[in-house]
Design a protein around this motif. Structure first.
Motif, PDB file in Angstrom:
ATOM      1  N   SER A   3     -11.778   1.035   3.153  1.00  0.00           N
ATOM      2  CA  SER A   3     -11.272   0.316   4.325  1.00  0.00           C
ATOM      3  C   SER A   3      -9.990   0.982   4.798  1.00  0.00           C
ATOM      4  N   ARG A  30      -8.231  -3.117   8.656  1.00  0.00           N
ATOM      5  CA  ARG A  30      -9.263  -3.940   8.022  1.00  0.00           C
ATOM      6  C   ARG A  30     -10.651  -3.638   8.581  1.00  0.00           C
ATOM      7  N   LEU A  70     -12.080  -7.512   2.276  1.00  0.00           N
ATOM      8  CA  LEU A  70     -11.183  -7.020   3.326  1.00  0.00           C
ATOM      9  C   LEU A  70      -9.866  -7.773   3.357  1.00  0.00           C
ATOM     10  N   SER A  78      -6.034  -6.027   3.344  1.00  0.00           N
ATOM     11  CA  SER A  78      -4.971  -6.274   4.312  1.00  0.00           C
ATOM     12  C   SER A  78      -3.687  -6.694   3.630  1.00  0.00           C
TER      13      SER A  78
END
Length: 296
Positions: free
Chosen positions: A134, A138, A207, A211
């Motif tokens: 990733s 995101r 995800l 982040s």
């Protein structure tokens, strides 16, 4: 009667060979595994010669003569050989297979009953290398690199926000890359599904965790500033103690120092002895930041 059965057997073999010869075999093998290309079996009593050929820039041939019991190889890799004894089963074995082995192969049999041809097409399958990562925004990136044929990529949960790119390589392999953004806060985990003839692989990624990692440098910043401040205070204390000690030596009783410029020599009795004058300015004259750890 015996001659009749021999003729019937020869006719049946001829019909069988013609049927087999009309087939076009397609063989798919994964890279690094064994490939076996079959050819019709002929009785040793009727076999004269069997030859395998691959059509390429440098034609490869592997031949066996029954009357001499001799095998000859021309422009063929050492990985190419007979699977069994060629006078009983002239199947061709290639191990381990790589992409350079792809192509069309022909088996020709010369016998007392005629010549027969059999063709095979060899395709090499290469499994892709699958990764799931990733970026800072995101966006999940699923990559199936250097696969043959190209892999198929799908996502769970499915989303209309996904996109895909494809890159073809000179050796025939293909790399596919699929992107999907995090749009549903209730489902923070995405799963990448890769489908390929050589493998089926699933990878998952959270995800929301990717982040949160962006905050780590911001949290660590005050700690690093505090550490730098502590080092500054320590250096300040060292400088202060050093300066205090030098001032104390400057205002204390003079210490006789025998040097080349101030050597005591006999003179008149009433001539006073000369002592070098040490001032506070002279003490600090050669003192610099580079000498702060000397003689301390």
């Amino acid at each position: 009667m015996a001659q009749t059965w021999s003729v019937l057997a020869a006719l049946l073999f001829l019909i069988f060979s013609l049927v087999e010869g009309s087939a076009y075999n397609i063989v798919n093998v994964e890279a690094g595994h064994e490939a076996v290309l079959t050819c019709a079996s002929v009785s040793k009593l009727y076999l004269i010669m069997v030859t395998w050929e691959k059509k390429s820039n440098t034609s490869c041939s592997l031949a066996y003569r029954n009357d001499l019991n001799e095998t000859r190889k021309l422009n063929c890799s050492e990985r190419m050989m007979w699977k069994y004894t060629p006078d009983r089963d002239p199947a061709l074995r290639i191990y381990p297979v790589n992409l350079s082995d792809e192509g069309n192969y022909t088996c020709e049999i010369a016998s007392d009953m005629g010549n027969f041809h059999f063709s095979s097409s060899l395709s090499v399958i290469v499994p892709p290398t699958v990764t799931l990562t990733s970026d800072k925004s995101r966006v999940a990136v699923c990559q199936a690199a250097a696969g043959k044929p190209a892999a198929k990529i799908s996502w769970i949960p499915a989303s209309n926000n996904s996109s895909e790119e494809e890159f073809k390589h000179g050796n025939g392999t293909v790399t596919r890359v699929s992107y999907i953004g995090w749009v549903n806060s209730t489902h923070t985990t995405v799963t990448c599904l890769v489908t390929h003839p050589a493998l089926n692989q699933n990878l998952s990624l959270d995800l929301s965790y990717s982040s949160s990692r962006l905050h780590y440098p911001l949290v660590a910043l005050p700690a690093s500033v505090a550490a730098m401040s502590g080092v500054g205070v320590l250096l300040c204390l060292i400088f202060t103690c050093r300066a205090f000690r030098l001032r104390k030596l400057a205002h204390g009783p003079p210490v006789p120092v025998a040097t080349e410029n101030f050597r005591s020599t006999p003179s008149h009795k009433n001539t006073p002895e000369v002592n070098p004058h040490v001032s506070e300015e002279n003490i600090y004259q050669n003192y610099g930041a580079g000498n702060k750890f000397m003689n301390y």
